[in-house]
Enzyme design. Structure first.
Site, mmCIF file in Angstrom:
data_model
loop_
_atom_site.group_PDB
_atom_site.id
_atom_site.type_symbol
_atom_site.label_atom_id
_atom_site.label_comp_id
_atom_site.label_asym_id
_atom_site.label_seq_id
_atom_site.Cartn_x
_atom_site.Cartn_y
_atom_site.Cartn_z
ATOM 1 C CE LYS A 119 -4.284 -1.786 1.600
ATOM 2 N NZ LYS A 119 -5.553 -1.499 2.316
ATOM 3 C CE LYS A 200 -7.151 -8.165 -1.581
ATOM 4 N NZ LYS A 200 -7.757 -8.503 -0.186
ATOM 5 C CE LYS A 203 -14.277 -4.165 2.198
ATOM 6 N NZ LYS A 203 -12.925 -3.682 2.634
HETATM 7 P P1 ATP Z 1 -9.471 -3.321 0.465
HETATM 8 O O1 ATP Z 1 -9.244 -3.211 -1.104
HETATM 9 O O2 ATP Z 1 -9.890 -1.798 1.289
HETATM 10 O O3 ATP Z 1 -7.925 -3.531 0.827
HETATM 11 P P2 ATP Z 1 -10.550 -5.856 0.448
HETATM 12 O O4 ATP Z 1 -11.692 -6.072 -0.445
HETATM 13 O O5 ATP Z 1 -9.143 -6.261 0.156
HETATM 14 O O6 ATP Z 1 -10.160 -4.202 0.970
HETATM 15 P P3 ATP Z 1 -10.531 -6.392 3.407
HETATM 16 O O7 ATP Z 1 -11.524 -5.575 3.877
HETATM 17 O O8 ATP Z 1 -9.035 -6.127 3.573
HETATM 18 O O9 ATP Z 1 -10.870 -6.498 1.863
HETATM 19 O O10 ATP Z 1 -10.709 -7.618 3.723
HETATM 20 C C1 ATP Z 1 -12.039 -8.270 4.502
HETATM 21 C C2 ATP Z 1 -11.947 -9.628 4.263
HETATM 22 O O11 ATP Z 1 -12.370 -10.239 3.214
HETATM 23 C C3 ATP Z 1 -10.578 -10.485 4.895
HETATM 24 O O12 ATP Z 1 -10.603 -11.411 5.652
HETATM 25 C C4 ATP Z 1 -10.093 -10.876 3.583
HETATM 26 O O13 ATP Z 1 -9.265 -11.826 3.738
HETATM 27 C C5 ATP Z 1 -11.196 -11.362 2.748
HETATM 28 N N1 ATP Z 1 -10.996 -10.996 1.296
HETATM 29 C C6 ATP Z 1 -10.696 -9.919 0.895
HETATM 30 N N2 ATP Z 1 -10.762 -9.910 -0.566
HETATM 31 C C7 ATP Z 1 -11.100 -11.222 -0.833
HETATM 32 C C8 ATP Z 1 -10.919 -11.824 -1.984
HETATM 33 N N3 ATP Z 1 -10.899 -11.672 -3.327
HETATM 34 N N4 ATP Z 1 -11.077 -13.384 -1.932
HETATM 35 C C9 ATP Z 1 -11.576 -14.045 -0.757
HETATM 36 N N5 ATP Z 1 -11.352 -13.198 0.537
HETATM 37 C C10 ATP Z 1 -11.194 -11.771 0.363
#
Ligand code: ATP
Ligand code: LTN
Length: 334
Positions: A119, A200, A203
């Site tokens: 990040k 991946k 969000k």
């Molecule tokens: P950001 O983009 O804000 O970093 P994010 O979508 O990566 O957000 P997080 O809030 O970091 O999501 O994660 C929330 C939960 O969802 C965590 O347990 C993370 O491991 C899981 N998670 C996030 N993205 C994925 C994905 N693509 N597949 C499976 N699990 C996920």
């Protein structure tokens, strides 16, 4: 007070940042798993809003996202009777505990966190909170003496850090924290971006076509799946290395329908990618439509406020006790 069945003995805790509307990846990787686990564990799930501000947020959007995420948890099947659902910033003891832990966390250990490296490399103007954030995550976990922390593989390193912090603190100041175990979702459940399937689904991604958000318009969801990147082979088979796009769509189906990879490969033997994608779109749309319907019923209800009001009292008491215990052990005035 929440009543847990007497057969339920072990506890779990997890949090999701309200950094945008949750994606199909968050749903499959984190929430669906919590829904499964709520039958067997004392479950605590919170909105990690203080983690979200480690990168700049629009205050109005953030405020909306927090309430929306609580409603989404419930709409996705998190049962408020079986879980303690709360908003992190409403419990000030997380930040208090975090400071005491920060003063016991080596700088070098934090410098090794890969999420920080990722990040911070994307933006030269990052803030100190982005660096110290894993300590706040350790505080979230250690305040409640939980047994397991269910997260996606991307968060494993942070839970390991929490374990190290707890072990070191216990050794230095005497038994204070339970050492939590990370509980990793199944290999297949890391959902990838639909357009760039080597990344991946996230969000905070800035390519809307690759990401399915749980509150997206249903027809847009269909279009995104029909437009997902695949390959030129036209064979539906699971091979993440050489066929990341198709393998990702298979993973999505497996997670939603409960079918095995073999069953899906067999169903689509000799069929083209268009037919496979239509099937994936149908199962995803059916699942998400149900969530959206429940979400609309909950989002403006006063029930949501009552749940949050009741729960915050429970978690504040628990975290406050842990904070007081830490203060005493560290020799702070109390
Ligand atoms: P950001 O983009 O804000 O970093 P994010 O979508 O990566 O957000 P997080 O809030 O970091 O999501 O994660 C929330 C939960 O969802 C965590 O347990 C993370 O491991 C899981 N998670 C996030 N993205 C994925 C994905 N693509 N597949 C499976 N699990 C996920
Ligand atoms: N850092 C996590 C969210 C999170 C969390 C936690 C998960 C914050 N505190 C405690 C489990 C336990 C993330 O970004 N996904």
């Amino acid at each position: 007070m929440k009543e847990f069945s007497s057969t339920v003995t072990k506890s779990i805790l997890t949090g999701i940042q309200p950094s945008g509307v949750i994606t199909l990846g968050n749903y499959i990787g984190a929430i669906k798993q919590m829904v499964r686990m709520q039958e067997e564990f004392k479950s605590t799930i919170f909105i990690a809003d203080m983690h979200a501000i480690t990168v700049p947020q629009d205050p109005n959007v953030l405020h909306e996202n927090i309430r929306s995420l609580v409603a989404l948890y419930i709409a996705c099947g998190i049962d408020p009777e079986k879980n303690i659902i709360f908003i992190q910033s409403e419990n000030e003891y997380h930040a208090n505990i975090s400071w005491l832990l920060e003063c016991n966390t080596p700088f070098g250990e934090l410098s090794r966190m890969t999420q920080f490296k990722d990040k911070s490399s994307k933006n030269v103007n990052f803030y100190a909170g982005l660096f110290t954030y894993p300590v706040l995550m350790a505080a979230d976990i250690l305040a409640y003496d939980v047994d397991y922390v269910p997260v996606g593989i991307d968060q494993k390193q942070h839970v390991e850090l929490a374990r190290n912090i707890a072990e070191r603190f216990n050794k230095k100041f005497g038994e204070t924290f339970k050492i939590p175990d990370v509980y990793i979702t199944k290999e297949g459940t890391k959902i990838m971006d639909l357009v760039t399937p080597d990344k991946k689904m996230s969000k905070s991604s800035d390519n809307p076509k690759g990401v399915i958000r749980i509150l997206d318009d249903i027809e847009d969801i269909r279009k995104k799946i029909m437009g997902a990147t695949t390959d030129s082979e036209c064979v539906v088979c699971f091979d993440p290395e050489n066929k990341p796009g198709i393998s990702n769509l298979i993973n999505i189906c497996v997670a939603i329908t409960g079918q095995s990879i073999d069953q899906i490969e067999e169903m689509f033997q000799g069929k083209n990618y268009g037919e496979f994608k239509k099937y994936v779109a149908d199962v995803v749309v059916e699942e998400i439509s149900g969530i959206q319907k429940r979400y609309r019923e909950i989002i403006n209800s006063s029930e949501l406020d009552s749940i949050l009001d009741e729960n915050i009292k429970i978690v504040r008491d628990i975290a406050r006790n842990k904070f007081m215990m830490m203060k005493e052990k560290m020799g702070l005035y109390k």
